[in-house]
Design a protein around this motif. Structure first.
Motif, short mmCIF file in Angstrom:
data_model
loop_
_atom_site.label_atom_id
_atom_site.label_comp_id
_atom_site.label_asym_id
_atom_site.label_seq_id
_atom_site.Cartn_x
_atom_site.Cartn_y
_atom_site.Cartn_z
N CYS A 146 0.78 -1.09 0.07
CA CYS A 146 0.07 0.13 0.00
C CYS A 146 0.75 1.32 0.09
CB CYS A 146 -0.84 -0.11 1.16
SG CYS A 146 -2.15 -1.28 1.16
N MET A 147 1.92 1.17 0.63
CA MET A 147 2.79 2.53 0.92
C MET A 147 3.57 2.75 -0.42
SD MET A 147 4.03 1.93 4.82
CE MET A 147 3.12 1.40 6.05
N LEU A 148 3.91 1.74 -0.89
CA LEU A 148 4.55 1.75 -2.22
C LEU A 148 3.72 2.36 -3.30
CD1 LEU A 148 7.03 -1.46 -2.57
CD2 LEU A 148 7.77 0.97 -2.26
N PHE A 149 2.75 1.61 -3.30
CA PHE A 149 1.48 2.27 -4.33
C PHE A 149 1.02 3.65 -4.03
CE2 PHE A 149 -3.08 2.60 -5.74
CZ PHE A 149 -2.82 2.07 -7.06
N MET A 150 1.15 4.06 -2.93
CA MET A 150 0.99 5.64 -2.74
C MET A 150 2.09 6.41 -3.27
SD MET A 150 -1.74 6.36 -1.26
CE MET A 150 -1.17 8.31 -0.93
N ALA A 151 3.10 5.88 -2.86
CA ALA A 151 4.59 6.73 -3.25
C ALA A 151 4.89 6.75 -4.79
CB ALA A 151 5.73 5.88 -2.51
N LEU A 152 4.43 5.53 -5.38
CA LEU A 152 5.00 5.49 -6.90
C LEU A 152 3.63 5.46 -7.95
CD1 LEU A 152 7.34 2.49 -6.42
CD2 LEU A 152 7.88 4.82 -6.74
N THR A 202 7.54 5.88 7.66
CA THR A 202 8.14 7.26 7.67
C THR A 202 8.67 7.80 6.33
OG1 THR A 202 8.86 6.61 9.98
CG2 THR A 202 9.74 8.61 9.25
N SER A 203 9.32 6.96 5.83
CA SER A 203 9.88 7.24 4.39
C SER A 203 8.64 7.92 3.49
CB SER A 203 10.63 6.20 3.79
OG SER A 203 11.17 6.48 2.25
N LEU A 204 7.40 7.38 3.45
CA LEU A 204 6.39 7.80 2.77
C LEU A 204 5.97 9.11 3.14
CD1 LEU A 204 4.27 7.74 0.52
CD2 LEU A 204 2.92 6.29 2.11
N ASN A 205 5.82 9.35 4.52
CA ASN A 205 5.27 10.62 5.20
C ASN A 205 6.22 11.60 5.05
OD1 ASN A 205 3.06 9.16 6.36
ND2 ASN A 205 4.24 8.91 8.25
N SER A 206 7.61 11.73 5.38
CA SER A 206 8.58 12.77 5.26
C SER A 206 8.77 13.12 3.90
CB SER A 206 9.75 12.12 5.89
OG SER A 206 10.56 13.37 6.30
N SER A 207 9.12 12.16 3.04
CA SER A 207 9.18 12.47 1.43
C SER A 207 8.05 13.35 0.89
CB SER A 207 9.54 11.08 0.78
OG SER A 207 8.51 10.39 0.66
#
Length: 409
Positions: free
Chosen positions: A219-225, A379-384
């Motif tokens: 889910c987090m990678l889907f959000m980021a990419l 945290t990586s998703l949030n901060s970036s």
């Protein structure tokens, strides 16, 4: 030695950090008992956390005190992007949890935790953070309180003498220089964090929770990419991926290992300066994003809550699922910007489905077990995303005004 240091500083920070990761892994595998190595990671994170509150207070005060009437910022657009991203993250996590349902083998060991009793308590806590004593806010890294005092003092100091404003500006520059010194030590800090993570947790302990991690990280990678690039494209009408990858590489890597949005504030501030973004905007949007822009936290809350729902066999209809998406987005804004900050909000979301606090706390225990990866990706998703949306809002404003702009990466 001076020549060697000069050559070392010429290498890009990302490359130096990657070298620190490799060395940390090698040391953890070859001399796992050398526990003294982990002190580099602890010192690095502590240094970032120590300098961040002072940096936020001074840089916001300085920027607002020099702000001229009629000069526009992009805060409304940035807040809209923060809110949209966090809600979509919760919604996507809910959809993914129904597509790939996960049941848990519940654990104990988290009985001493005290999660909030309801969304009213979360909002009440946020309000009390706003009116916190400024010294107490600095001591406890309460960024909502720090921002409030910095904004109010900045507004009052707009009528101050130029010499006072110059002094504030000098102090702000001085703390920014200290931040640069701290960030230059990132390779050593990351090496220590990687060493500590591998020797203390290992990866074998995570195998039993592989499916849960698959849903969370997926889910987090889907959000980021996928989702974030789509949001960026709709705003700037250009290929979003160069900007997205820049933010993930420059901000996401350090956030992945520090596991603290608050500790990554100085990193994002420096990156905004390098990208020539508006200081009046990013001086507020970056520390504010570390508090309320929590797409990764929304994913964690939704996925682990529905894992608890599937474990106890509760039926969930569309209305309840949509309510969970909204609740997780609102609750995520109340998550602290430190490692594991989102986990204590899981019992709040579980209460929506009538799941007892005893079961919910066990789910929190599972969250801490997988936290070595879950919290790092979160945290990586949030901060970036803080950096990404701050830049996006500025470029979108220039596009609407018909101005040409160059994405500096």
């Amino acid at each position: 030695m001076r020549t060697l240091i000069h050559k070392w500083n010429k290498v890009s920070l990302v490359q130096r950090i990657l070298l620190g990761i490799i060395v940390g892994i090698a040391l953890a595998l070859s001399i796992p008992n050398a526990t003294g190595i982990s002190i580099f990671g602890s010192l690095f994170v502590s240094a970032l956390k120590a300098v961040a509150p002072v940096l936020v207070l001074l840089i916001v005060m300085s920027a607002i005190s020099k702000h001229k009437k009629g000069q526009q910022t992009n805060m409304k657009s940035i807040l809209a992007l923060y809110g949209l991203s966090t809600f979509l993250a919760g919604l996507i996590a809910v959809i993914a949890s129904f597509m790939f349902p996960v049941s848990l083998s519940l654990v104990t060991g988290a009985s001493d935790l005290t999660p909030p009793e309801g969304i009213v308590e979360v909002l009440k806590t946020l309000l009390f953070q706003v009116v916190d004593n400024p010294v107490n806010a600095l001591m406890n890294a309460n960024y909502i309180g720090i921002l409030t005092w910095a904004i109010l003092l900045g507004i009052v100091l707009r009528n101050a003498k130029d010499s006072t404003k110059d002094m504030l500006d000098n102090f702000s520059d001085a703390v920014s220089q200290i931040v640069k010194w701290v960030i230059s030590l990132a390779p050593l800090g990351i090496m220590g964090l990687v060493f500590d993570s591998i020797t203390a947790n290992g990866l074998s302990s995570l195998l039993d929770y592989g499916k849960l991690l698959f849903v969370l990280i997926g889910c987090m990678l889907f959000m980021a990419l996928v989702v974030n690039p789509l949001i960026v494209y709709l705003n700037i009408r250009r290929n979003p991926y160069p900007l997205v990858f820049h933010c993930l590489k420059q901000s996401g890597i350090t956030a992945f290992f520090t596991r603290s949005s608050a500790a990554n504030i100085p990193v994002n501030m420096r990156l905004c300066e390098e990208m020539d973004l508006d200081a009046d905007t990013y001086s507020v949007s970056i520390p504010l994003g570390a508090t309320i822009n929590m797409a990764g936290a929304a994913v964690t809350i939704s996925v682990l809550t529905l894992a608890a729902v599937h474990t106890v066999g509760t039926e969930v209809d569309f209305g309840m699922a949509l309510m969970l998406s909204i609740l997780s987005a609102v609750a995520a804004a109340g998550a602290s910007g430190v490692a594991g900050g989102s986990l204590l909000l899981i019992p709040l979301a579980c209460s929506l489905f009538g799941i007892s606090n005893d079961v919910a706390i066990q789910v929190v225990g599972v969250g801490f077990i997988i936290g070595v990866l879950q919290d790092s990706f979160e945290t990586s998703l949030n901060s970036s995303s803080d950096l990404l949306f701050t830049a996006t809002a500025e470029y979108a404003k220039k596009r609407k005004e018909g101005k040409d702009f160059v994405i500096k990466i």
